[in-house]
Write a protein that holds these residues in place. Sequence first.
Motif, PDB file in Angstrom:
ATOM      1  N   MET A 237      -3.863  11.307   6.541  1.00 15.51           N
ATOM      2  CA  MET A 237      -5.306  11.472   6.385  1.00 15.51           C
ATOM      3  C   MET A 237      -5.919  10.395   5.490  1.00 15.51           C
ATOM      4  O   MET A 237      -7.138  10.349   5.327  1.00 15.51           O
ATOM      5  CB  MET A 237      -5.620  12.872   5.853  1.00 15.51           C
ATOM      6  CG  MET A 237      -5.366  13.965   6.884  1.00 15.51           C
ATOM      7  SD  MET A 237      -5.761  15.637   6.319  1.00 15.51           S
ATOM      8  CE  MET A 237      -7.547  15.538   6.135  1.00 15.51           C
ATOM      9  N   THR A 238      -5.083   9.510   4.918  1.00 19.37           N
ATOM     10  CA  THR A 238      -5.628   8.350   4.210  1.00 19.37           C
ATOM     11  C   THR A 238      -6.049   7.255   5.185  1.00 19.37           C
ATOM     12  O   THR A 238      -6.713   6.297   4.792  1.00 19.37           O
ATOM     13  CB  THR A 238      -4.586   7.765   3.229  1.00 19.37           C
ATOM     14  OG1 THR A 238      -3.433   7.315   3.960  1.00 19.37           O
ATOM     15  CG2 THR A 238      -4.155   8.800   2.202  1.00 19.37           C
ATOM     16  N   ILE A 239      -5.671   7.405   6.467  1.00 15.76           N
ATOM     17  CA  ILE A 239      -6.046   6.434   7.506  1.00 15.76           C
ATOM     18  C   ILE A 239      -7.434   6.795   8.024  1.00 15.76           C
ATOM     19  O   ILE A 239      -7.669   7.943   8.413  1.00 15.76           O
ATOM     20  CB  ILE A 239      -5.024   6.435   8.661  1.00 15.76           C
ATOM     21  CG1 ILE A 239      -3.610   6.156   8.135  1.00 15.76           C
ATOM     22  CG2 ILE A 239      -5.404   5.408   9.713  1.00 15.76           C
ATOM     23  CD1 ILE A 239      -2.531   6.297   9.189  1.00 15.76           C
ATOM     24  N   PRO A 240      -8.363   5.857   8.055  1.00 18.24           N
ATOM     25  CA  PRO A 240      -9.727   6.149   8.544  1.00 18.24           C
ATOM     26  C   PRO A 240      -9.705   6.668   9.981  1.00 18.24           C
ATOM     27  O   PRO A 240      -8.988   6.145  10.831  1.00 18.24           O
ATOM     28  CB  PRO A 240     -10.423   4.779   8.466  1.00 18.24           C
ATOM     29  CG  PRO A 240      -9.649   4.006   7.467  1.00 18.24           C
ATOM     30  CD  PRO A 240      -8.228   4.467   7.590  1.00 18.24           C
ATOM     31  N   ASP A 311     -13.427   1.418   8.529  1.00 19.91           N
ATOM     32  CA  ASP A 311     -12.476   0.429   8.020  1.00 19.91           C
ATOM     33  C   ASP A 311     -12.942  -0.972   8.415  1.00 19.91           C
ATOM     34  O   ASP A 311     -13.130  -1.261   9.605  1.00 19.91           O
ATOM     35  CB  ASP A 311     -11.080   0.701   8.586  1.00 19.91           C
ATOM     36  CG  ASP A 311     -10.030  -0.220   8.001  1.00 19.91           C
ATOM     37  OD1 ASP A 311      -9.497   0.103   6.926  1.00 19.91           O
ATOM     38  OD2 ASP A 311      -9.744  -1.270   8.617  1.00 19.91           O
ATOM     39  N   MET A 312     -13.120  -1.823   7.437  1.00 19.70           N
ATOM     40  CA  MET A 312     -13.655  -3.153   7.689  1.00 19.70           C
ATOM     41  C   MET A 312     -12.722  -3.985   8.563  1.00 19.70           C
ATOM     42  O   MET A 312     -13.159  -4.704   9.459  1.00 19.70           O
ATOM     43  CB  MET A 312     -13.900  -3.880   6.365  1.00 19.70           C
ATOM     44  CG  MET A 312     -14.651  -5.198   6.510  1.00 19.70           C
ATOM     45  SD  MET A 312     -14.984  -5.972   4.917  1.00 19.70           S
ATOM     46  CE  MET A 312     -16.075  -4.765   4.182  1.00 19.70           C
ATOM     47  N   ILE A 342      -0.039   3.856  11.601  1.00 17.31           N
ATOM     48  CA  ILE A 342       0.558   5.203  11.557  1.00 17.31           C
ATOM     49  C   ILE A 342       2.066   5.100  11.371  1.00 17.31           C
ATOM     50  O   ILE A 342       2.662   5.818  10.550  1.00 17.31           O
ATOM     51  CB  ILE A 342       0.219   5.977  12.840  1.00 17.31           C
ATOM     52  CG1 ILE A 342      -1.279   6.245  12.918  1.00 17.31           C
ATOM     53  CG2 ILE A 342       0.995   7.295  12.907  1.00 17.31           C
ATOM     54  CD1 ILE A 342      -1.741   6.779  14.260  1.00 17.31           C
ATOM     55  N   TYR A 343       2.688   4.201  12.126  1.00 17.18           N
ATOM     56  CA  TYR A 343       4.144   4.025  12.041  1.00 17.18           C
ATOM     57  C   TYR A 343       4.548   3.592  10.630  1.00 17.18           C
ATOM     58  O   TYR A 343       5.510   4.121  10.061  1.00 17.18           O
ATOM     59  CB  TYR A 343       4.588   2.987  13.067  1.00 17.18           C
ATOM     60  CG  TYR A 343       6.076   2.705  13.055  1.00 17.18           C
ATOM     61  CD1 TYR A 343       6.968   3.562  13.674  1.00 17.18           C
ATOM     62  CD2 TYR A 343       6.578   1.571  12.413  1.00 17.18           C
ATOM     63  CE1 TYR A 343       8.330   3.302  13.666  1.00 17.18           C
ATOM     64  CE2 TYR A 343       7.936   1.307  12.395  1.00 17.18           C
ATOM     65  CZ  TYR A 343       8.806   2.170  13.029  1.00 17.18           C
ATOM     66  OH  TYR A 343      10.154   1.908  13.008  1.00 17.18           O
ATOM     67  N   SER A 344       3.809   2.651  10.058  1.00 11.23           N
ATOM     68  CA  SER A 344       4.138   2.137   8.726  1.00 11.23           C
ATOM     69  C   SER A 344       3.971   3.214   7.658  1.00 11.23           C
ATOM     70  O   SER A 344       4.816   3.359   6.765  1.00 11.23           O
ATOM     71  CB  SER A 344       3.243   0.940   8.412  1.00 11.23           C
ATOM     72  OG  SER A 344       3.493   0.451   7.115  1.00 11.23           O
ATOM     73  N   TYR A 352      -2.109   4.755   3.345  1.00  5.12           N
ATOM     74  CA  TYR A 352      -2.715   3.546   3.908  1.00  5.12           C
ATOM     75  C   TYR A 352      -3.576   2.844   2.871  1.00  5.12           C
ATOM     76  O   TYR A 352      -4.381   3.479   2.188  1.00  5.12           O
ATOM     77  CB  TYR A 352      -3.564   3.921   5.120  1.00  5.12           C
ATOM     78  CG  TYR A 352      -4.395   2.789   5.674  1.00  5.12           C
ATOM     79  CD1 TYR A 352      -3.793   1.645   6.186  1.00  5.12           C
ATOM     80  CD2 TYR A 352      -5.789   2.859   5.678  1.00  5.12           C
ATOM     81  CE1 TYR A 352      -4.554   0.609   6.717  1.00  5.12           C
ATOM     82  CE2 TYR A 352      -6.558   1.833   6.203  1.00  5.12           C
ATOM     83  CZ  TYR A 352      -5.933   0.709   6.708  1.00  5.12           C
ATOM     84  OH  TYR A 352      -6.680  -0.323   7.215  1.00  5.12           O
ATOM     85  N   GLU A 353      -3.414   1.548   2.762  1.00  7.99           N
ATOM     86  CA  GLU A 353      -4.222   0.744   1.849  1.00  7.99           C
ATOM     87  C   GLU A 353      -5.001  -0.273   2.665  1.00  7.99           C
ATOM     88  O   GLU A 353      -4.417  -1.208   3.210  1.00  7.99           O
ATOM     89  CB  GLU A 353      -3.335   0.031   0.822  1.00  7.99           C
ATOM     90  CG  GLU A 353      -2.595   0.990  -0.109  1.00  7.99           C
ATOM     91  CD  GLU A 353      -1.759   0.262  -1.143  1.00  7.99           C
ATOM     92  OE1 GLU A 353      -1.799  -0.997  -1.134  1.00  7.99           O
ATOM     93  OE2 GLU A 353      -1.076   0.926  -1.934  1.00  7.99           O
TER      94      GLU A 353
END
Length: 359
Positions: A237-240, A311-312, A342-344, A352-353
């Motif tokens: 959920m840290t992934i936009p 996400d830019m 997602i895989y990473s 996610y950063e």
Amino acid sequence: MQSNKKNFKGQKIFVGIDVHKKTWEVAILTESGVLKRHPQEASAKVLFDFLRKHYPDGEYHAVYESGFSGFSTYYALKEYGINCIVIHAADVPVTQYESIMKTDRVDAERLVRALKKGEILRPVYIRERDNIDDRGVIRIRRTIQKQLSGYKARVKHMLHCNGVELPKRFSTPTNYWSRAFITWLMQDVKLLSSTRTSLNLLIRQVETIRGTLLEATREIRKLSQTERYKHRLELLMTIPGIGQNVAMCILTEVWDVKRFSNEKKFAHYLGLIPTCHDTGEHKSDGVKTFRGNKHLGPMIIEACWVAIYKDMGLGACYADYKKVMKPQKAIVKVARKMSNIIYSVLKHDKPYEPYQWDK
């Protein structure tokens, strides 16, 4: 005195099964190449008793094609000590004769010969028992959601056919299908006929499905807080663009991301790899492969429509792709990048950063 009792100790006995609801067509092949075929009741115990009688002390290896029986046949065979793999039907080599003369006996024999060769078959991933029901909850919620949309559309169509116009207060999405809207449907709407039984039935069905959908959503929320999902859910959920429902779908469908050795194989599982047609000096890429997960792939593409505005980096990629292709194809390209993210995140167990453009 010489014993005539057969003994297959140390020998591998290969079993190909063409699985049906009530019967199995079974083909058995020994290491020496002796083939025996027979139909039987759809039962792992019946098969085990047959093998123990005719091939005592052998090492039993079975194969069947994935289909309506799911993993139930696999677990039933394992309980009797029969090693088993499940394969995709399209991955079994087929000769021209077998494609023309397609029968249960031919299919079973084709499976057992492929199993004996070994290196040809690529088994499908066998899910743990707990994962099967968890995945089922997510899929059923998705099905209920589609059914609800269908019945809402039927109500709207009925209103249109009967010349009923929606009041302005229900024109915005936030007010549409609210409790006030349901009350208006039940009390104020009049159809062309003097009765409105058909509309009442549709509204009742909508209410029933909405209740079931709410119950399914609550079950997913409880599931998301269990030990086996909570940490990985927070990471995803840290992934936009990825919310709770999408994250839970990813976790229950994928289950163990380490079964994919690299990003490309993971993307292939999602169905985000294009088909390829190369011959000589001519090379071309086609549409998305049809072998992907039918639940995850479309869901991740939907999530990307949100992600490109949050996400830019992904937004910039979408803008570049859109210069040379249609938006529908550009978003699939973005989804391919999303699959890598997602895989990473799951593989390295890190949130996610986003890329820092000011650095």
